[in-house]
Design an enzyme around this catalytic site. Structure first.
Site, PDB file in Angstrom:
ATOM      1  CB  SER A  77      75.872 172.573 107.872  1.00  0.00           C
ATOM      2  OG  SER A  77      76.244 173.885 107.555  1.00  0.00           O
TER       3      SER A  77
ATOM      4  NE  ARG B  82      81.269 167.199 103.866  1.00  0.00           N
ATOM      5  CZ  ARG B  82      82.200 167.291 102.918  1.00  0.00           C
ATOM      6  NH1 ARG B  82      83.481 167.189 103.220  1.00  0.00           N
ATOM      7  NH2 ARG B  82      81.849 167.483 101.661  1.00  0.00           N
TER       8      ARG B  82
ATOM      9  CB  THR C 218      73.901 177.113 103.322  1.00  0.00           C
ATOM     10  OG1 THR C 218      74.558 176.292 104.280  1.00  0.00           O
ATOM     11  CG2 THR C 218      72.662 176.411 102.820  1.00  0.00           C
TER      12      THR C 218
ATOM     13  CB  CYS D 275      91.415 160.750 111.760  1.00  0.00           C
ATOM     14  SG  CYS D 275      89.894 159.799 111.489  1.00  0.00           S
TER      15      CYS D 275
ATOM     16  CB  CYS E  34      85.724 156.646 107.347  1.00  0.00           C
ATOM     17  SG  CYS E  34      85.822 158.093 106.285  1.00  0.00           S
TER      18      CYS E  34
ATOM     19  CB  CYS F 164      85.498 164.741 107.994  1.00  0.00           C
ATOM     20  SG  CYS F 164      87.196 164.242 108.337  1.00  0.00           S
TER      21      CYS F 164
ATOM     22  CB  CYS G 279      92.907 161.427 105.909  1.00  0.00           C
ATOM     23  SG  CYS G 279      91.425 160.730 105.167  1.00  0.00           S
TER      24      CYS G 279
HETATM   25  C1  FAD Z   1      81.058 172.490 110.860  1.00  0.00           C
HETATM   26  C2  FAD Z   1      80.462 173.307 109.767  1.00  0.00           C
HETATM   27  C3  FAD Z   1      79.674 174.406 110.083  1.00  0.00           C
HETATM   28  C4  FAD Z   1      79.101 175.148 109.069  1.00  0.00           C
HETATM   29  N1  FAD Z   1      78.266 176.183 109.414  1.00  0.00           N
HETATM   30  C5  FAD Z   1      77.586 176.827 108.450  1.00  0.00           C
HETATM   31  C6  FAD Z   1      76.608 177.782 108.794  1.00  0.00           C
HETATM   32  O1  FAD Z   1      76.335 178.021 109.968  1.00  0.00           O
HETATM   33  N2  FAD Z   1      75.957 178.417 107.782  1.00  0.00           N
HETATM   34  C7  FAD Z   1      76.218 178.141 106.473  1.00  0.00           C
HETATM   35  O2  FAD Z   1      75.595 178.735 105.591  1.00  0.00           O
HETATM   36  N3  FAD Z   1      77.161 177.246 106.113  1.00  0.00           N
HETATM   37  C8  FAD Z   1      77.838 176.573 107.078  1.00  0.00           C
HETATM   38  N4  FAD Z   1      78.753 175.616 106.724  1.00  0.00           N
HETATM   39  C9  FAD Z   1      79.048 175.402 105.307  1.00  0.00           C
HETATM   40  C10 FAD Z   1      77.927 174.646 104.613  1.00  0.00           C
HETATM   41  O3  FAD Z   1      77.641 173.461 105.307  1.00  0.00           O
HETATM   42  C11 FAD Z   1      78.355 174.353 103.196  1.00  0.00           C
HETATM   43  O4  FAD Z   1      78.685 175.553 102.555  1.00  0.00           O
HETATM   44  C12 FAD Z   1      77.257 173.659 102.405  1.00  0.00           C
HETATM   45  O5  FAD Z   1      76.860 172.474 103.039  1.00  0.00           O
HETATM   46  C13 FAD Z   1      77.760 173.360 100.990  1.00  0.00           C
HETATM   47  O6  FAD Z   1      76.750 172.724 100.275  1.00  0.00           O
HETATM   48  P1  FAD Z   1      77.121 171.732  99.074  1.00  0.00           P
HETATM   49  O7  FAD Z   1      75.810 171.286  98.524  1.00  0.00           O
HETATM   50  O8  FAD Z   1      78.090 172.368  98.190  1.00  0.00           O
HETATM   51  O9  FAD Z   1      77.875 170.496  99.752  1.00  0.00           O
HETATM   52  P2  FAD Z   1      77.473 169.513 100.931  1.00  0.00           P
HETATM   53  O10 FAD Z   1      76.502 170.129 101.850  1.00  0.00           O
HETATM   54  O11 FAD Z   1      78.742 168.992 101.491  1.00  0.00           O
HETATM   55  O12 FAD Z   1      76.705 168.317 100.191  1.00  0.00           O
HETATM   56  C14 FAD Z   1      77.376 167.445  99.326  1.00  0.00           C
HETATM   57  C15 FAD Z   1      76.533 166.182  99.160  1.00  0.00           C
HETATM   58  O13 FAD Z   1      77.114 165.403  98.120  1.00  0.00           O
HETATM   59  C16 FAD Z   1      77.224 164.063  98.524  1.00  0.00           C
HETATM   60  N5  FAD Z   1      78.342 163.480  97.782  1.00  0.00           N
HETATM   61  C17 FAD Z   1      79.646 163.848  97.850  1.00  0.00           C
HETATM   62  N6  FAD Z   1      80.377 163.125  96.995  1.00  0.00           N
HETATM   63  C18 FAD Z   1      79.535 162.268  96.383  1.00  0.00           C
HETATM   64  C19 FAD Z   1      79.708 161.253  95.385  1.00  0.00           C
HETATM   65  N7  FAD Z   1      80.900 161.013  94.818  1.00  0.00           N
HETATM   66  N8  FAD Z   1      78.619 160.554  95.000  1.00  0.00           N
HETATM   67  C20 FAD Z   1      77.381 160.794  95.527  1.00  0.00           C
HETATM   68  N9  FAD Z   1      77.172 161.746  96.473  1.00  0.00           N
HETATM   69  C21 FAD Z   1      78.235 162.482  96.879  1.00  0.00           C
HETATM   70  C22 FAD Z   1      77.451 164.149 100.018  1.00  0.00           C
HETATM   71  O14 FAD Z   1      77.112 162.927 100.674  1.00  0.00           O
HETATM   72  C23 FAD Z   1      76.532 165.307 100.397  1.00  0.00           C
HETATM   73  O15 FAD Z   1      75.235 164.868 100.680  1.00  0.00           O
HETATM   74  C24 FAD Z   1      79.352 174.840 107.716  1.00  0.00           C
HETATM   75  C25 FAD Z   1      80.152 173.741 107.385  1.00  0.00           C
HETATM   76  C26 FAD Z   1      80.688 172.962 108.404  1.00  0.00           C
HETATM   77  C27 FAD Z   1      81.496 171.754 108.035  1.00  0.00           C
HETATM   78  S1  SF4 Z   2      87.730 161.151 105.863  1.00  0.00           S
HETATM   79 FE1  SF4 Z   2      89.736 160.643 106.706  1.00  0.00          FE
HETATM   80  S2  SF4 Z   2      90.020 161.993 108.453  1.00  0.00           S
HETATM   81 FE2  SF4 Z   2      87.812 162.007 107.956  1.00  0.00          FE
HETATM   82  S3  SF4 Z   2      86.893 160.437 109.215  1.00  0.00           S
HETATM   83 FE3  SF4 Z   2      87.433 159.450 107.284  1.00  0.00          FE
HETATM   84  S4  SF4 Z   2      89.472 158.625 107.637  1.00  0.00           S
HETATM   85 FE4  SF4 Z   2      89.111 160.131 109.274  1.00  0.00          FE
END
Ligand code: FAD
Ligand code: SF4
Length: 552
Positions: A55, A304, A340, A498, A521, A524, A527
């Protein structure tokens, strides 16, 4: 797989939660706070909690305040650096224009927010959850949704371990486990693989706008002491992206001389030659950014997807036996680059609905209070005010779109009204690419190995690792279509979108072959989102595989 496999072992819980991100962990903690008798299991595909979390992150503490009101007194809390300065720039190739904070709608203010490693916040939340009696199984991917005889969700099954590339069991083969719950919460984050199946099966996105996404790439740097300004938050938009491509950057200074620098590209871009990784590298060369990083050391890299559809794309949240929470439901606020707080709040709200249902002796039905409540909650008011920002940006381009979005957010803040109503997003991100014949390839600068790097040395810093002899977890439904369309019409955009160099079109004996370096991979999910024909499906690899982010 052979048909005569041994049956799977089964375990029963009151609540099964898929994903140990902020949403899943908040739900687990809230359930135990409401009743220590409720049995709660969290499965996490990363090798440990936090290993797959990437994040920014500047977090709004509204969710944590509600979940753990005393967190500020906790000396082990992973939330340490308050925001002290907040800068917002429009970049040109070499110049910059700082937007005065007073012109920005108040929702942009980061006063009272904190700069964190979200991975470390999740590790801290996991300790809290375990102390309350939650069971957490890291290294187990939920690979399949289980249904009961009435079609209600009855839990999940983890994937089999020790399956060879050709699908046959290897020595040490282990059957997956059936984890059955009275209710199952899906907290998989953006583009969850099981959540996607549930959205299709229960038609949760009917009458909603398509979900929109961005790809966020991030590096963690240890910077020179004289460059470090703990508490400084800096955002940019504009260069190096052209006016018709949405996105922008973040740069956050936090504890231990660390700087998180990242770049988001909206995945509704049209030009198949755009390479988000290269845009990120090029961005770091800007005179506003380069001096901060020069003299420092890059210590981590990853990427991601994030959801960007907002209010009008939130699907129906519930189905018999379970619910979507966090970014699996798309609760990200794009203009604020924050999700978050809403992930934590939705985990709390879903947990409260589950606990009430269990108390009434219910199971396997729809949690209607949760589905009906979000839009009137703090999540709803957060997303409602910004609902037109993304569609305006997509339609009008960066300059006009951001200006008008600013006006619209002010109107929504002051008058709770928008002259635009609620704008539509239109196409899904898979549908926005135009044929390569309309564009010229983009000449990106070569890496200087000081502040810019190539993709493979970057992937190395994600510590990603997959057992090589396992079925490829990136499924191409129709290889002939991939060649005829992805390659011949769109010039192979997968090789560019990717962030981990997984896809390559390799020339061999006068023809081309689609090579998938699945072990690189970083999960993220881009794809799965951006393939122009929706021809690639990401499925969970063997549990524990994927990146091992230290503190992203
Ligand atoms: C580059 C970037 C910058 C960001 N900046 C901010 C910020 O500054 N402030 C902010 O508030 N938000 C920010 N966000 C958004 C924030 O990260 C998300 O809103 C937050 O992480 C969502 O939480 P979540 O629990 O829904 O999902 P996630 O944090 O994605 O957690 C999901 C979890 O589930 C696990 N999982 C997924 N599928 C499975 C499966 N089938 N089986 C078992 N485990 C699984 C994953 O491994 C992961 O650990 C940012 C996002 C990105 C990508
Ligand atoms: S999820 Fe898809 S786009 Fe992301 S790293 Fe893996 S292969 Fe590449």
């Amino acid at each position: 797989m052979p048909e005569d496999l041994p049956p799977r072992e089964s375990m029963e819980f009151d609540v099964v939660i898929v994903g140990a991100g902020p949403a899943g962990l908040a739900a687990a903690i809230r359930l135990k706070q409401l009743s220590s008798d409720i049995s709660v299991l969290v499965v996490e595909k990363g090798s440990e909690v936090g290993a797959h979390i990437l994040s920014g992150a500047v977090i709004d503490p509204i969710g944590i305040d509600r979940l753990l009101p005393d967190w500020r007194e906790d000396k082990d809390s992973a939330i340490k650096t308050p925001v002290t300065a907040d800068h917002f720039y429009w970049l040109g190739r070499a110049g910059r224009l700082r937007l005065p904070n007073i012109l920005l709608p108040p929702l942009f203010s980061n006063h009272g927010n904190f700069i964190v490693s979200l991975g470390n916040v999740c590790r801290w939340l996991a300790q809290k959850a375990e102390a309350l009696g939650v069971e957490i199984y890291p290294g187990f991917a939920a690979a399949e949704v289980l249904y009961d005889g009435n079609g209600a969700v009855a839990g999940v099954a983890t994937g089999d371990m020790g399956v060879a590339k050709d699908g046959t069991p290897k020595p040490g083969f282990q059957r997956g486990m059936e984890l059955r719950g009275k209710y199952t919460l899906f907290a998989e984050g953006a583009r969850g693989s099981l959540s996607k199946q549930l959205i299709d099966r229960f038609e949760l996105a009917r009458d909603r706008e398509p979900q929109k996404f961005g790809i966020g790439l991030k590096e963690l740097w240890k910077v020179a002491p004289e460059q470090h300004r703990p508490g400084l938050v800096q955002h940019t938009f504009g260069w190096p992206l052209d006016n018709s491509t949405g996105g922008g950057s973040f740069l956050y200074h936090f504890e231990d001389q660390q700087v998180a620098v990242g770049f988001v590209v909206h995945l509704n871009y049209r030009n198949p030659y755009i390479a988000p990784f290269e845009e990120f590298q090029r961005f770091k060369l800007h005179p506003l950014i380069r001096p901060t990083l020069e003299g420092g050391k890059r210590i981590a890299y990853g990427a991601r997807a994030l959801t960007e559809g907002g209010w009008q794309s939130v699907p129906r949240l519930v189905f018999p036996g379970g619910a979507l929470v966090g970014c699996a439901a798309g609760f990200m606020n794009v203009p604020r680059i924050k999700g978050t707080h809403n992930a934590v709040l939705s985990g709390i709200f879903a947990a409260e609905a589950v606990a009430a249902a269990l108390k009434q002796g219910r199971k396997g039905d729809e949690l209607l209070d949760y589905d009906g409540g979000w839009s009137r909650s703090a999540i709803g008011s957060d997303l409602w005010k910004v609902r037109n920002a993304k569609p305006l940006w997509s339609r009008l381009g960066t300059a006009a779109g951001i200006g008008l979005a600013g006006f619209d957010m002010w109107m929504n803040t002051i008058f709770r009204f928008s002259p635009f109503g609620t704008l539509r997003h239109g196409k899904s991100d898979a549908g926005t690419l135009k044929p390569a014949a309309n564009f010229k390839p983009i000449a990106y600068p070569r890496p200087d190995n000081v502040v810019t790097f190539d993709r493979l040395s970057s992937v190395f810093l994600s510590n990603t690792n997959h057992e090589e002899d396992q079925p490829v977890h990136l499924r191409v439904a129709d290889m002939a279509l991939q060649k005829a369309s992805e390659h011949d019409v769109y010039a192979g955009p997968s090789a560019r979108y990717c962030p981990a160099g997984v896809y390559e079109w390799v020339e061999q004996g006068g023809s081309v072959r689609f090579q998938i370096n699945a072990q690189n991979c970083v999960h993220c999910k881009t794809c799965d989102i951006k393939d122009p024909n929706g021809n690639i499906t990401w499925v969970p690899p063997e549990g524990g595989g994927g990146p091992n982010y230290p503190n992203m």
